[in-house]
Write an enzyme that holds these catalytic residues in place. Structure first.
Site, PDB file in Angstrom:
ATOM      1  N   SER A 269       0.892  -1.368  -0.040  1.00  0.00           N
ATOM      2  CA  SER A 269      -0.179  -0.202   0.008  1.00  0.00           C
ATOM      3  C   SER A 269       0.840   1.258  -0.173  1.00  0.00           C
ATOM      4  O   SER A 269       1.828   1.124   0.406  1.00  0.00           O
ATOM      5  CB  SER A 269      -1.009  -0.262   1.143  1.00  0.00           C
ATOM      6  OG  SER A 269      -0.162   0.449   2.326  1.00  0.00           O
ATOM      7  N   ASP A 270       0.221   2.451  -0.445  1.00  0.00           N
ATOM      8  CA  ASP A 270       1.094   3.770  -0.345  1.00  0.00           C
ATOM      9  C   ASP A 270       0.812   4.095   1.305  1.00  0.00           C
ATOM     10  O   ASP A 270       0.081   3.254   2.033  1.00  0.00           O
ATOM     11  CB  ASP A 270       0.273   4.626  -1.226  1.00  0.00           C
ATOM     12  CG  ASP A 270       1.059   6.016  -1.445  1.00  0.00           C
ATOM     13  OD1 ASP A 270       2.233   6.232  -0.547  1.00  0.00           O
ATOM     14  OD2 ASP A 270       1.141   6.753  -2.634  1.00  0.00           O
ATOM     15  N   TRP A 271       1.708   5.155   1.746  1.00  0.00           N
ATOM     16  CA  TRP A 271       1.562   5.387   2.943  1.00  0.00           C
ATOM     17  C   TRP A 271       0.420   5.732   3.458  1.00  0.00           C
ATOM     18  O   TRP A 271      -0.565   6.617   3.290  1.00  0.00           O
ATOM     19  CB  TRP A 271       2.328   6.682   3.074  1.00  0.00           C
ATOM     20  CG  TRP A 271       2.567   7.400   4.525  1.00  0.00           C
ATOM     21  CD1 TRP A 271       1.857   7.841   5.274  1.00  0.00           C
ATOM     22  CD2 TRP A 271       3.786   6.908   5.100  1.00  0.00           C
ATOM     23  NE1 TRP A 271       2.200   8.099   6.551  1.00  0.00           N
ATOM     24  CE2 TRP A 271       3.581   7.792   6.694  1.00  0.00           C
ATOM     25  CE3 TRP A 271       5.016   6.448   4.925  1.00  0.00           C
ATOM     26  CZ2 TRP A 271       4.640   7.418   7.510  1.00  0.00           C
ATOM     27  CZ3 TRP A 271       6.228   6.480   6.079  1.00  0.00           C
ATOM     28  CH2 TRP A 271       5.922   7.177   7.366  1.00  0.00           C
TER      29      TRP A 271
END
Length: 733
Positions: A269-271
C-alpha cells in the site's frame, strides 16, 4: 559522407524485449515452505507490515518478528542496526529497508521528467543503476520507484516524477529504470497503479475517470513494461479510478496485474492508504478496511498498522484465511530471497560514506543533464553566449542549492551541490569573461526590492542569463497549481530585464511545463533545465558557452494558456478539425489552439535537415515489420546530436484514433556538413488499440508515417497493413 545508423542497439533491443515472469527457484520455494511452516501468525503478519523510522518500540518488534519491513532508515548506520535486530529474531528473516529514491541518493541526478527529455532509455537505465549502487552501499535495499504514471496535466505537481505524456516513451523509460535499479541491487516498486496521473482538474489525490480503452491504451502500458522488466513490487494509487479506490480494486490488482500479466511479486500500500479508505466512503471500521484491501490483492500495509492490529482477530473469526496470509507471505519472502537480501553483508558506515559521490556517478549525472536540457527558443543564435565580455546571472534559484535537486531529494547535502551560479562563474572565468550575479528577488519573487540593482547590472552586461521558475516547495506531491506560470513577480522582473535591450537568455528551472507565452515571444533564448540535480548545472554551463550542443526533447506538451489543459500531441481526431479561418471547427475563439511548444520539440545550436524518407515496403502484414530510413544532415556550423522521431497515424479504423503517435526514436551525432542514414523499425502489431472489452486489435488498412525532430514532423510516407486483423484477448500478447 553518408553512413547507416541503426535506431535500436542490441542493448536497447534486449531492454525492451518481453520478459515473461521467471520460473520459481525450487530451492527458494522449499526454503519458504519450511519457514512458513514454522512461523507464528504474528510473524507472518510481520512480513506484511512496513513500519516507519521513529515510533517507540519498533526495534523491539523487529526483534520479535512482528515487523518485517521498514521505511526511512536512510544510512548505513541505521540500516545496519535494524538488520541486526532482524537477525536476532527467531527466524532471522532480513528486512526490506525502503526509501523514496527516485532520482538519486546522495548524488542527485536530474529529476525523472527531465531524464525522460533525453528520449534515451539506455541512458536512463545507466542512471538508475548508478543511483541504485550508491543507495545500496548505505544498506537501503528497496525503492518506491520508478513512478510510471502517465502525466498529461501540468497542473498536477507529480508529473516531475514520471516520464511525461506519451505511453510509448513512458513504457520504455519504465522498463529501463526498472532494469537499472534491479541491476544496482534495489528491489523496485513501480507506482501508482493505476490512473493516479489523471486526477480531475490536475488536483493531487483526486479521482480519475476514464474508459477501458483509454486505461489500456494510455495508462497501463508503462506498468506492464515495468512488470515485464522484472519489477518485484507494485504500489497502488491513493486515488480512486472509475469510482473504486485503487487499494480495493480487485479487478485491477488481481484480475489484470496477477491474472492477465502473471505478476508474481507483492503489492504494497501507499503510506497510510488503508486507513484513508474511510475518506473515500468505504466502511470506516479498520477491520473492514483491512479485510477489503487484503482481499483485493494488497499484500503489505505501509505505515497504518492496520494489518498488524486487525488481522489476528480477523483470522480467529474466519473472515481472513491464514492460507491467504501464507500466500502473501510467500510473495514477500520470494522477493527477499531472490534479491539475495539474506546474503548481503552490511558495510561499515565510514566505508559507505567514503564511497558516496564517486567520480563515475558524478560524470554520469552531468551526462544525463547534458542530454536532457531542452533549448526551446534561440533567436539570432544567442546561445552559445561565447565571445561576449560580461555575463550577468539573475535569479535567486540559481544560487540556492536545495532548489537544484527538486522533490524527493533523498540524502542530498547542500555542500555537494554545484549551483548554476558556481558553474557559470567558473566557466566564465575560463573564457576570460567578466561575471556578475544579482538575485533580483527571493525564490518566490514576492516583492520588487531587488529589481533596481538587477536592472542596473543588466545595463552594464553584454548578455543576461535569467534563472526563473518553480521553487521546489510548489512542485511534486501535494503541489497542484491551477495556473502553472512563473510564480510571484518573476515575469515582472523578466520584463524589466528585456526592456534594457540586452539579449536575455531565460533558463526555466521547474518540474513541469510552465506557461510562459510572454517570455517565449520576447526573450532572446529560452531553455528548461528542469531541476538539474547535484552536478547538472555543469551541463547547463557547457551548453550556454558552446562546449556542447543541447539535444533534449520535451516529454510533455507546453501549453500557452491554462484553458488548454490538458493538452497532448496525440489527441483523438475530430470530425471538424481546427482551421484558422473556419469558425465551426474545433478551436478556441480567444486563444490559439496550438501549444506553445509541441511534444518532442527541442532545438540545437546547429541545424538539421531531413530528406529521403523511405519505407522498405508499402504493404506489410498486420503481424509484420517495416523499416523507415531517412537521411539527416547537419546543415549548421557546430557538431550536434539530433533526436529523430517517428510517428504513425492510423488513417482507417473502426474507432477514432489519435492524430499521430510516437512509435520510434533514434539519436544521431553529426559533425558540421555530415549526413547519416537513420533506420527505425516499426512493428505493425504495436499500432493497434483496445476496445471497451479490453480486446486489443490491429486492423488492416492504411497508415501514414511522419519523421522529424518533433511531433510536428511533416516529412511523410504511407503503407498498407494487409491480411487478417490481429485480435487478442485482454492481457494477451
Amino acid at each position: 559522407m553518408t553512413r547507416t545508423l541503426s535506431a535500436v542497439s542490441a542493448a536497447l533491443a534486449a531492454l525492451v524485449a518481453v520478459a515473461l515472469p521467471a520460473a520459481a527457484d525450487p530451492a527458494i520455494e522449499a526454503r519458504i515452505d519450511a519457514l512458513i511452516a514454522r512461523m507464528t501468525l504474528a510473524e507472518k503478519i510481520g512480513q506484511l507490515t512496513v513500519e516507519s523510522h521513529g515510533p517507540f518500540g519498533t526495534r523491539e518488534r523487529i526483534a520479535t518478528g512482528e515487523i518485517g519491513n521498514v521505511i526511512n532508515y536512510a544510512n548505513a548506520g541505521e540500516t545496519g542496526d535494524v538488520q541486526a535486530e532482524a537477525a536476532k529474531s527467531r527466524l532471522g528473516i532480513p528486512l526490506l529497508t525502503g526509501l523514496d529514491v527516485l532520482h538519486g541518493y546522495r548524488t542527485l541526478f536530474m529529476v525523472p521528467l527531465g531524464q525522460a527529455a533525453s528520449f534515451d532509455p539506455d541512458l536512463n537505465r545507466r542512471a538508475a543503476e548508478a543511483i541504485a549502487r550508491e543507495t545500496t552501499l548505505q544498506g537501503v535495499n528497496w525503492t518506491y520507484a520508478p513512478m510510471v504514471d502517465i502525466g498529461r496535466d501540468p497542473r498536477w505537481g507529480r508529473v516531475v516524477e514520471g516520464a511525461g505524456e506519451d505511453p510509448w516513451l513512458a513504457a520504455r523509460m519504465a522498463a529501463a529504470r526498472v532494469t537499472g535499479y534491479r541491476a544496482g541491487g534495489l528491489v523496485v516498486t513501480p507506482k501508482h497503479f493505476v490512473g493516479y496521473g489523471a486526477p480531475a482538474a490536475g488536483l493531487d489525490y483526486a479521482p480519475a475517470d476514464m474508459s477501458e480503452a483509454t486505461l489500456r491504451d494510455v495508462y497501463l502500458p508503462p506498468f506492464r513494461a515495468a512488470v515485464e522488466a522484472g519489477a518485484e513490487a507494485i504500489m497502488p494509487a491513493l486515488s480512486a479510478l472509475n469510482g473504486i479506490p485503487a487499494s480495493v480494486d480487485d479487478r485491477l490488482l488481481t484480475g489484470v496485474l496477477r491474472g492477465e500479466w502473471g505478476f508474481r511479486g507483492f503489492v504494497v500500500s501507499d503510506w497510510g492508504a488503508i486507513d484513508q479508505l474511510g475518506n473515500h466512503g468505504i466502511d470506516p471500521d479498520r477491520a473492514v478496511m483491512a479485510r477489503k484491501t487484503f482481499a483485493a490483492g494488497v499484500d503489505m500495509d505501509m505505515a497504518s498498522g492496520t494489518y498488524r492490529t486487525r488481522f489476528p482477530e480477523e483470522v480467529a473469526a474466519g473472515r481472513v484465511s491464514e492460507a491467504a496470509i501464507d500466500a502473501a507471505v510467500r510473495r514477500v519472502l520470494r522477493v527477499k530471497f531472490e534479491a539475495g537480501l539474506d546474503t548481503r553483508k552490511p558495510i561499515p558506515w565510514q566505508e559507505a560514506e567514503a564511497a558516496m559521490l564517486a567520480p563515475a556517478t558524478r560524470d554520469l549525472a552531468v551526462e544525463v543533464a547534458r542530454r536532457s536540457i531542452v533549448l526551446l527558443e534561440n533567436r539570432r543564435e544567442t546561445v552559445p553566449i561565447e565571445g561576449r565580455r560580461k555575463v550577468l546571472l539573475v535569479g535567486a534559484l540559481a544560487d540556492i542549492a536545495r532548489e537544484h535537486v527538486g522533490p524527493h531529494a533523498a540524502q542530498y547535502r547542500e555542500q555537494d551541490v554545484v549551483t548554476i551560479r558556481r558553474a557559470l562563474a567558473e566557466r566564465a572565468a575560463r573564457a576570460g569573461m567578466a561575471f556578475d550575479f544579482q538575485a533580483g528577488c527571493d525564490a518566490f519573487c514576492t516583492d520588487e526590492r531587488g529589481f533596481g540593482a538587477a536592472v542596473r547590472a543588466a545595463r552594464a552586461a553584454d548578455v543576461i542569463v535569467a534563472v526563473l521558475g518553480e521553487p521546489g516547495d510548489i512542485a511534486g506531491e501535494a503541489a497542484s497549481r491551477a495556473d502553472p506560470n512563473l510564480p510571484g513577480r518573476q515575469q515582472a522582473l523578466l520584463e524589466r530585464l528585456v526592456a534594457t535591450g540586452k539579449p536575455v537568455v531565460l533558463v526555466v528551472m521547474a518540474g513541469r511545463p510552465l506557461i510562459v507565452p510572454w517570455a517565449a515571444e520576447h526573450v532572446s533564448a529560452l531553455l528548461t533545465t528542469w531541476y538539474p540535480g547535484t552536478y547538472g548545472s555543469r551541463a547547463l554551463a557547457e551548453i550556454l558557452f558552446g562546449d556542447t550542443a543541447p539535444s533534449g526533447r520535451l516529454p510533455m506538451t507546453w501549453p500557452r494558456h491554462p484553458g488548454q489543459i490538458p493538452i497532448t500531441y496525440d489527441r483523438l481526431r475530430s470530425g471538424r478539425p481546427a482551421e484558422r479561418d473556419q469558425k465551426f471547427t474545433s478551436k478556441y475563439v480567444d486563444v490559439d489552439w496550438k501549444p506553445q511548444f509541441a511534444f518532442g520539440h527541442g532545438l540545437s545550436t546547429t541545424r538539421f535537415a531531413y530528406d529521403g524518407l523511405r519505407l522498405d515496403r508499402t504493404e506489410v502484414a498486420t503481424d509484420g515489420r517495416l523499416t523507415a530510413t531517412v537521411t539527416v544532415t547537419n546543415a549548421g556550423r557546430r557538431a550536434g546530436r539530433e533526436v529523430v522521431q517517428l510517428y504513425v497515424r492510423d488513417v482507417q479504423s473502426s474507432r477514432v484514433r489519435p492524430d499521430r503517435q510516437l512509435k520510434g526514436v533514434a539519436s544521431v551525432d553529426l559533425a558540421p556538413g555530415e549526413a547519416k542514414t537513420v533506420s527505425i523499425p516499426v512493428e505493425v502489431a504495436d499500432l493497434g488499440f483496445h476496445d471497451e472489452t479490453g480486446t486489443y486489435r490491429v486492423e488492416a488498412g492504411r497508415f501514414e508515417v511522419f519523421v522529424g525532430g518533433s511531433s510536428e514532423a511533416t516529412l511523410s510516407a504511407a503503407f498498407t497493413a494487409t491480411g487478417p486483423d490481429v485480435v487478442r484477448p485482454p492481457g494477451g500478447r
